[in-house]
Design a protein around this motif. Structure first.
Motif, PDB file in Angstrom:
ATOM      1  N   MET A   1       0.812  -1.223   0.000  1.00 31.79           N
ATOM      2  CA  MET A   1       0.000   0.000   0.000  1.00 31.79           C
ATOM      3  C   MET A   1       0.846   1.275   0.000  1.00 31.79           C
ATOM      4  O   MET A   1       0.422   2.303  -0.513  1.00 31.79           O
ATOM      5  CB  MET A   1      -0.935   0.003   1.221  1.00 31.79           C
ATOM      6  CG  MET A   1      -1.885  -1.200   1.270  1.00 31.79           C
ATOM      7  SD  MET A   1      -2.811  -1.472  -0.249  1.00 31.79           S
ATOM      8  CE  MET A   1      -3.824  -0.013  -0.287  1.00 31.79           C
ATOM      9  N   HIS A   2       2.044   1.250   0.579  1.00 35.38           N
ATOM     10  CA  HIS A   2       2.868   2.453   0.679  1.00 35.38           C
ATOM     11  C   HIS A   2       3.870   2.592  -0.458  1.00 35.38           C
ATOM     12  O   HIS A   2       4.375   3.696  -0.701  1.00 35.38           O
ATOM     13  CB  HIS A   2       3.629   2.475   2.012  1.00 35.38           C
ATOM     14  CG  HIS A   2       2.725   2.566   3.208  1.00 35.38           C
ATOM     15  ND1 HIS A   2       3.163   2.479   4.501  1.00 35.38           N
ATOM     16  CD2 HIS A   2       1.382   2.709   3.299  1.00 35.38           C
ATOM     17  CE1 HIS A   2       2.143   2.580   5.357  1.00 35.38           C
ATOM     18  NE2 HIS A   2       1.046   2.711   4.629  1.00 35.38           N
ATOM     19  N   HIS A   3       4.202   1.518  -1.143  1.00 30.99           N
ATOM     20  CA  HIS A   3       5.249   1.597  -2.158  1.00 30.99           C
ATOM     21  C   HIS A   3       4.795   1.095  -3.534  1.00 30.99           C
ATOM     22  O   HIS A   3       5.050   1.756  -4.536  1.00 30.99           O
ATOM     23  CB  HIS A   3       6.472   0.783  -1.696  1.00 30.99           C
ATOM     24  CG  HIS A   3       7.068   1.287  -0.422  1.00 30.99           C
ATOM     25  ND1 HIS A   3       7.945   2.335  -0.372  1.00 30.99           N
ATOM     26  CD2 HIS A   3       6.878   0.885   0.865  1.00 30.99           C
ATOM     27  CE1 HIS A   3       8.289   2.584   0.892  1.00 30.99           C
ATOM     28  NE2 HIS A   3       7.644   1.708   1.667  1.00 30.99           N
ATOM     29  N   VAL A   4       4.124  -0.061  -3.567  1.00 29.99           N
ATOM     30  CA  VAL A   4       3.770  -0.642  -4.871  1.00 29.99           C
ATOM     31  C   VAL A   4       2.571   0.087  -5.489  1.00 29.99           C
ATOM     32  O   VAL A   4       2.639   0.539  -6.644  1.00 29.99           O
ATOM     33  CB  VAL A   4       3.459  -2.153  -4.717  1.00 29.99           C
ATOM     34  CG1 VAL A   4       3.016  -2.738  -6.056  1.00 29.99           C
ATOM     35  CG2 VAL A   4       4.683  -2.890  -4.201  1.00 29.99           C
ATOM     36  N   VAL A   5       1.486   0.208  -4.720  1.00 32.23           N
ATOM     37  CA  VAL A   5       0.267   0.813  -5.286  1.00 32.23           C
ATOM     38  C   VAL A   5       0.489   2.263  -5.733  1.00 32.23           C
ATOM     39  O   VAL A   5       0.061   2.645  -6.831  1.00 32.23           O
ATOM     40  CB  VAL A   5      -0.902   0.701  -4.287  1.00 32.23           C
ATOM     41  CG1 VAL A   5      -2.103   1.504  -4.764  1.00 32.23           C
ATOM     42  CG2 VAL A   5      -1.292  -0.760  -4.105  1.00 32.23           C
ATOM     43  N   PRO A   6       1.156   3.127  -4.917  1.00 31.21           N
ATOM     44  CA  PRO A   6       1.363   4.507  -5.406  1.00 31.21           C
ATOM     45  C   PRO A   6       2.111   4.569  -6.729  1.00 31.21           C
ATOM     46  O   PRO A   6       1.824   5.421  -7.566  1.00 31.21           O
ATOM     47  CB  PRO A   6       2.176   5.147  -4.274  1.00 31.21           C
ATOM     48  CG  PRO A   6       1.796   4.387  -3.057  1.00 31.21           C
ATOM     49  CD  PRO A   6       1.604   2.979  -3.516  1.00 31.21           C
ATOM     50  N   LEU A   7       3.079   3.649  -6.917  1.00 32.73           N
ATOM     51  CA  LEU A   7       3.818   3.663  -8.188  1.00 32.73           C
ATOM     52  C   LEU A   7       2.982   3.095  -9.336  1.00 32.73           C
ATOM     53  O   LEU A   7       3.236   3.404 -10.498  1.00 32.73           O
ATOM     54  CB  LEU A   7       5.102   2.844  -8.032  1.00 32.73           C
ATOM     55  CG  LEU A   7       6.162   3.468  -7.101  1.00 32.73           C
ATOM     56  CD1 LEU A   7       7.322   2.517  -6.906  1.00 32.73           C
ATOM     57  CD2 LEU A   7       6.648   4.789  -7.675  1.00 32.73           C
TER      58      LEU A   7
END
Length: 426
Positions: free
Chosen positions: A326-332
């Motif tokens: 949720m903090h690294h993969v989804v935003p990218l």
């Protein structure tokens, strides 16, 4: 030194390969030229028929705004204006302008005006109450047949019995045109009017608002479910046969004809749950079902495109699986997810078949005020107009197609801009 047999074979093979490559290139160029030809032909046809639909002929009349006849109750309410004599005042104005005196002449002159001329006068009075008890210049739309005459679709030399305008009406139209009373202007009915059987009064406002409400419902339902499904399948789902079966079915659903989703919506939302027909809420839910596979597939592709090193780095510094996702993969992955969603929404905007199945083809004059009000959408409005016999509907249909294409171009342009704006390179 003469070439050996092997060299001759290689030379012949190279010549053959180059010839095939050249043929393949020519075939590709021919395919592109053919596609461009059909595209240009289509756009030329739509623009040549649609651009005149943005305009229509109006007649300018001097109307006496007699308050007692227009507003018998004196409160300018809708009921008072409907009880008044707005239509009679407009007819008096055109009779005065044409000089019609006998019963036959008056009947011919009245038919030159649109049926909605009284509504236009009521709206004018409500917007300008200070002008009551005076004579004002007001523009009214001409009837479809009169409009067709000025567009050249009705010929004078055609025998009177074979045309919809009498010789007397043509004489009046020429008289009004010579006196400068007739003008060719942008049609306000097209943009601010709603569904109507009278071609000159028909507009897209109700259908455009219905499309907007339907797309909002579609987005609210499809985007979170689609993204959540993609994240689960890519990051958390166990790799077993059940997951594979679900993935295969999602991919297959993307290729299912849209009318099947309409039948599904008809069976579940209307027949099983008893929801009313022809409301944007049901339309949006059906389109959400149709759009979900597209959003899921594009979101999974966006998540796969995130480098594993980012995920591994987050896990390496102690983040949990949920935090890393949720903090690294989804935003990218968000740019790719939004791009797929907007493309799916653009596809939903142009769909007609599933909405026909749930009754959004009904003739609805009122403009929907919410997702539970009866309404229609732009593609269905185009479908209905294409079935009407009046000549002006041909231009209006093409005009509505141009507007729909503009919406689609804007949505696709927005997807490209959003992707560029949120795109991050690593």
């Amino acid at each position: 030194m003469p070439p050996t047999k092997t060299e001759k074979l290689v030379t012949a093979s190279l010549t053959s390969r180059r010839r095939k490559e050249q043929s393949f290139k020519l075939l590709g160029i021919a395919a592109i030229i053919m596609a461009l030809f059909f595209l240009v032909t289509l756009m030329t046809s739509i623009l040549s028929k649609g651009l005149p639909g943005f305009f229509q002929y109006y007649i300018t009349l001097e109307v006496e705004l007699d308050r007692e006849r227009l507003d018998p109750l004196g409160d300018l309410s809708d009921q008072s204006l409907f009880d008044g004599q707005a239509k009679r005042l407009v007819q008096d104005a055109i009779l005065s302008e044409t000089g019609a005196s006998s019963r036959k002449e008056k009947k011919a002159a009245r038919k030159l005006l649109s049926n909605g001329s009284d509504l236009r006068l009521m709206s004018f009075v409500q917007d300008n109450p200070d002008l009551l008890n005076s004579t004002q210049t007001v523009k009214f739309a001409l009837d479809d047949d009169a409009d067709s005459y000025f567009r050249g679709f009705v010929k004078k030399d055609t025998p009177e019995k074979q045309r919809r305008l009498s010789n007397l009406q043509i004489q009046y139209l020429d008289q009004l045109n010579d006196s400068g009373r007739v003008s060719y202007e942008i049609s306000d009915y097209l943009f601010f009017g709603s569904a109507s059987r009278n071609a000159e009064m028909a507009g897209i406002k109700g259908a455009a608002i219905g499309s907007a409400l339907t797309l909002v419902v579609c987005f609210v339902i499809a985007f979170p479910i689609g993204v959540a499904t993609a994240v689960y399948l890519e990051e958390f789902a166990p790799k077993n046969r059940l997951t594979e079966l679900i993935e295969i079915n999602i991919n297959n659903l993307a290729a299912v004809p849209s009318v099947v989703f309409g039948i599904l919506g008809l069976a579940i939302f209307i027949n099983l749950f008893g929801m009313p027909r022809s409301i944007p809420l049901v339309g949006g839910m059906v389109l959400a079902l149709m759009t979900l596979p597209t959003i899921i597939i594009s979101s999974r592709a966006a998540i796969k495109a995130v480098p594993p090193s980012i995920r591994d780095g987050a896990l390496g510094v102690g983040a949990s699986k949920v935090q890393a996702t949720m903090h690294h993969v989804v935003p990218l992955a968000i740019p790719g997810m939004l791009t797929g969603t907007i493309i799916g929404m653009a596809q939903a905007l142009g769909e007609t078949a599933p909405l026909l199945m749930i009754g959004m083809v009904a003739f609805i004059v009122d403009i929907p005020g919410g997702v539970t009000d009866p309404g229609t959408v732009l593609p269905v409005q185009i479908f209905m107009w294409a079935d009407f016999a009046e000549r002006m509907f041909i231009q209006k249909t093409s005009s509505a197609i141009i507007i729909l294409l503009l919406f689609l171009i804007i949505m696709n342009g927005g997807a490209i801009w959003l992707r560029k704006k949120l795109e991050r390179r690593w």
